[in-house]
Write a protein that holds these residues in place. Structure first.
Motif, PDB file in Angstrom:
ATOM      1  N   ILE A   2       0.967  -1.332   0.026  1.00 57.93           N
ATOM      2  CA  ILE A   2      -0.161  -0.288   0.032  1.00 57.93           C
ATOM      3  C   ILE A   2       0.842   1.191   0.133  1.00 57.93           C
ATOM      4  N   ALA A   3       0.654   2.173  -0.921  1.00 58.74           N
ATOM      5  CA  ALA A   3       1.604   3.535  -1.059  1.00 58.74           C
ATOM      6  C   ALA A   3       1.099   4.363   0.274  1.00 58.74           C
ATOM      7  N   SER A   4       2.210   4.784   0.788  1.00 59.12           N
ATOM      8  CA  SER A   4       2.063   5.676   2.068  1.00 59.12           C
ATOM      9  C   SER A   4       1.686   7.100   1.881  1.00 59.12           C
ATOM     10  N   LYS A   5       2.016   7.575   0.528  1.00 57.59           N
ATOM     11  CA  LYS A   5       1.952   9.216   0.323  1.00 57.59           C
ATOM     12  C   LYS A   5       0.570   9.259   0.175  1.00 57.59           C
ATOM     13  N   LEU A   6      -0.166  10.240   0.696  1.00 62.26           N
ATOM     14  CA  LEU A   6      -1.512  10.786   0.781  1.00 62.26           C
ATOM     15  C   LEU A   6      -1.556  11.898  -0.595  1.00 62.26           C
ATOM     16  N   ASP A  10      -7.179  12.366  -1.346  1.00 61.62           N
ATOM     17  CA  ASP A  10      -7.055  11.247  -0.163  1.00 61.62           C
ATOM     18  C   ASP A  10      -7.695  12.254   0.987  1.00 61.62           C
ATOM     19  N   ARG A 158      -8.196   1.907  -3.648  1.00 63.47           N
ATOM     20  CA  ARG A 158      -6.791   2.170  -3.256  1.00 63.47           C
ATOM     21  C   ARG A 158      -6.544   3.246  -2.442  1.00 63.47           C
ATOM     22  N   ALA A 159      -7.467   4.221  -2.632  1.00 60.16           N
ATOM     23  CA  ALA A 159      -7.468   5.611  -1.956  1.00 60.16           C
ATOM     24  C   ALA A 159      -7.955   5.381  -0.555  1.00 60.16           C
ATOM     25  N   ARG A 162      -5.038   3.421   1.315  1.00 59.44           N
ATOM     26  CA  ARG A 162      -4.010   4.279   1.641  1.00 59.44           C
ATOM     27  C   ARG A 162      -4.459   5.005   3.211  1.00 59.44           C
ATOM     28  N   ALA A 165      -4.198   2.350   6.000  1.00 56.59           N
ATOM     29  CA  ALA A 165      -3.014   2.123   6.413  1.00 56.59           C
ATOM     30  C   ALA A 165      -2.027   3.076   7.290  1.00 56.59           C
ATOM     31  N   GLY A 166      -2.507   4.313   6.912  1.00 54.73           N
ATOM     32  CA  GLY A 166      -2.023   5.476   7.835  1.00 54.73           C
ATOM     33  C   GLY A 166      -2.648   5.488   9.094  1.00 54.73           C
ATOM     34  N   GLU A 188      -3.057  -4.895   5.833  1.00 54.75           N
ATOM     35  CA  GLU A 188      -2.478  -5.641   4.701  1.00 54.75           C
ATOM     36  C   GLU A 188      -3.214  -6.686   4.064  1.00 54.75           C
TER      37      GLU A 188
END
Length: 537
Positions: A2-6, A10, A158-159, A162, A165-166, A188
């Motif tokens: 999962i990408a961490s950058k928002l 987002d 996907r958004a 993210r 995950a944060g 995850e």
């Protein structure tokens, strides 16, 4: 991953999520999880928060519905009052119009669906948060269903992943007491499950795999040349749901099919290592020919050979109540080393006193599974996801079988499959496979042992070996160590004398006199040695 950058989008979605959760009445829970800060203590009501959470997840859409469904399976981590409410989550939604999916279908099929199919109904027969399903007929005459992913759903999922995950990382930092629930790992697992579920190529492979492996169930054929990541075309199965109404309308057929439901699903789990993870009556039909048909393969579980053997040991322990073996397996499943937690073995012992075949009571598999999971939860032993799917499928399959025949003894119906699975373990093929796995593990151990030993010796040379001993009476400890060392030395010398006598006897060339003499001399030597040693002690 999962990408961490928002992104800015987002953050706008995050505002929406927090607003929905707040309006649902979940601000106290958000504060408890460390997701929002508040100066004043907020009232906390577990039951009210659970109900509010279910409502909020349904409002927030497919990612959060799937998260709730995943949380509902984690009875090893979460309290039953929460998992029971989450299990009621559904994702029936208003379908999007045909025109909204038409261009996507045209891209996937290579032409307008009205041209590709001889008939195509523009009204979906089912709609969920991820996909909707249409009826159609191929130009070759076969009736099919066309499953279409909702437009732009992947970007939304996907958004949301993210953001989740944060949030999981934030919970682990701000609420240490919740770390054992492994929020990051849960997200995850959710991401993996969701991203696989929206890829219909994976569902098509699962469907064809189970279709090849089962003879009990009818599984619709996939038309691969029409199927893509966003579109799945397969045979349309017509039939009745195996519910209470069906049982009342066709009681004889229902009683006949009940053992098939239990045995067929268990055989897929234990013998094939692949199984339908959500076999509820909505995903099963009774065909006009009187057979059970499986539908919807978005959720499929897989078990390794080792895992199947462990499950067999646990199921076999319902007969012999092997407390030690089951406790060891629970520790292995949780990834825990060392001795079991205090109380684990007594809890397993009480479990078998109630649920083993020796208990003399009728065993409800769903009840036993629930109690088994609660033992893991009470001793903070988190179970791996594939086991959670399996145990959940066990419970659902029993419910299906009992819906068809309330008087069915499910354990008795499953026994032939268990016996066959045990027999296969000791077949030439089964023994060969286990021997090969053991040899591979030995080969890996041999490969890494020299390097591990070298590193250990290097560290020992650098840091030395420090042993700290604490004892209330060091004199007693010293005497015990001396006696133990003397006993070991005595044993070594005695063994050496016995071995020497045996060698001398064998070298006598068959002469009985020399053999007897050597053994007598040996016995005297041992007695003399022990006499002087004992006097010295």
């Amino acid at each position: 991953m999962i990408a961490s950058k928002l992104s800015a989008r987002d953050y706008r979605r995050l505002v929406t999520i927090l607003r929905v959760l707040g309006e649902a009445g979940l601000k106290p829970a958000l504060a408890r999880f460390g997701l929002v800060r508040t100066r004043n203590a907020l009232p906390y009501n577990a039951e009210a928060d659970a109900e509010a959470l279910v409502r909020a997840l349904e409002w927030l859409g497919p990612t959060f519905v799937k998260l709730g469904q995943l949380m509902a399976t984690r009875e090893d981590l979460l309290p039953p009052e929460l998992t029971q409410r989450l299990s009621r989550l559904h994702d029936n939604v208003t379908p999007v119009s045909f025109e909204e999916v038409r261009s996507q279908l045209t891209d996937d099929l290579g032409a307008d669906p009205i041209e590709v199919f001889a008939e195509f109904s523009r009204t979906p027969i089912a709609a969920a948060s991820i996909a909707q399903v249409y009826e159609a007929r191929l130009k070759t005459g076969e009736l099919v269903v066309v499953k279409v992913r909702r437009p732009n759903i992947e970007e939304v999922i996907r958004a949301d992943l993210r953001l989740l995950a944060g949030a999981a990382r934030l919970v682990e930092r701000r609420a240490p007491s919740l770390r054992r629930h492994q929020p990051t790992l849960v997200v995850e697992q959710l991401a993996q499950a969701l991203l696989e579920e929206i890829d219909f190529r994976i569902e098509a492979r699962n469907q064809e795999d189970i279709r090849r492996r089962t003879t009990v169930f009818v599984v619709p054929r996939v038309y691969q040349h029409f199927s893509t990541m966003r579109t799945l075309v397969s045979d349309r199965i017509v039939g009745m749901s195996p519910n209470r109404e069906f049982r009342l309308s066709a009681p004889a057929l229902a009683r006949t099919l009940a053992p098939d439901a239990a045995q067929g699903l268990l055989a897929l789990m234990l013998r094939e290592g692949v199984f339908h993870a959500d076999p509820h009556p909505g995903n099963i039909l009774v065909t006009p020919e009187g057979r059970l048909a499986l539908l919807d393969f978005g959720s499929v579980g897989r078990l390794s050979a080792k895992r199947r053997e462990q499950v067999l040991v646990v199921l076999g322990s319902f007969i012999d109540a092997d407390v030690g073996a089951v406790s060891d397996i629970l520790m292995d499943w949780a990834g825990r080393a060392g001795p079991p937690p205090p109380g684990l073995e007594p809890a397993v012992d009480r479990f078998f006193a109630r649920y083993s075949t020796q208990s003399g009571r009728s065993i409800r598999l769903t009840e036993a599974v629930t109690q088994f999971i609660s033992i893991a939860r009470e001793h903070e032993l988190a179970l791996p996801p594939d086991l959670i799917l399996l145990l959940r499928a066990f419970g659902i399959s029993e419910g299906l079988a009992r819906t068809l025949d309330p008087d069915l003894d499910v354990i008795d119906a499953m026994t032939p499959v268990l016996l066959q699975a045990f027999a296969e373990r000791f077949s030439f093929k089964g023994l060969s496979a286990r021997a090969f796995r053991t040899l591979k593990e030995i080969d890996q151990l041999v490969a890494i042992a020299p390097e591990a030993l070298r590193r250990g010796m290097d560290r020992l040379r650098r840091e030395g070996l420090v042993v700290q001993v604490s004892s209330a009476n060091l004199d007693v400890l010293s005497d015990a160590v001396r006696r133990a060392g003397a006993g070991m030395a005595n044993a070594v010398v005695a063994a050496g004398l016995i071995l020497a006598g045996a060698v001398f006897s064998l070298s006598s060339g068959g002469d009985p006199t020399r053999s007897v003499f050597s053994m007598v001399a040996l016995g005297l030597g041992v007695l003399i040695w022990l006499f002087f040693v004992r006097r010295r002690d």
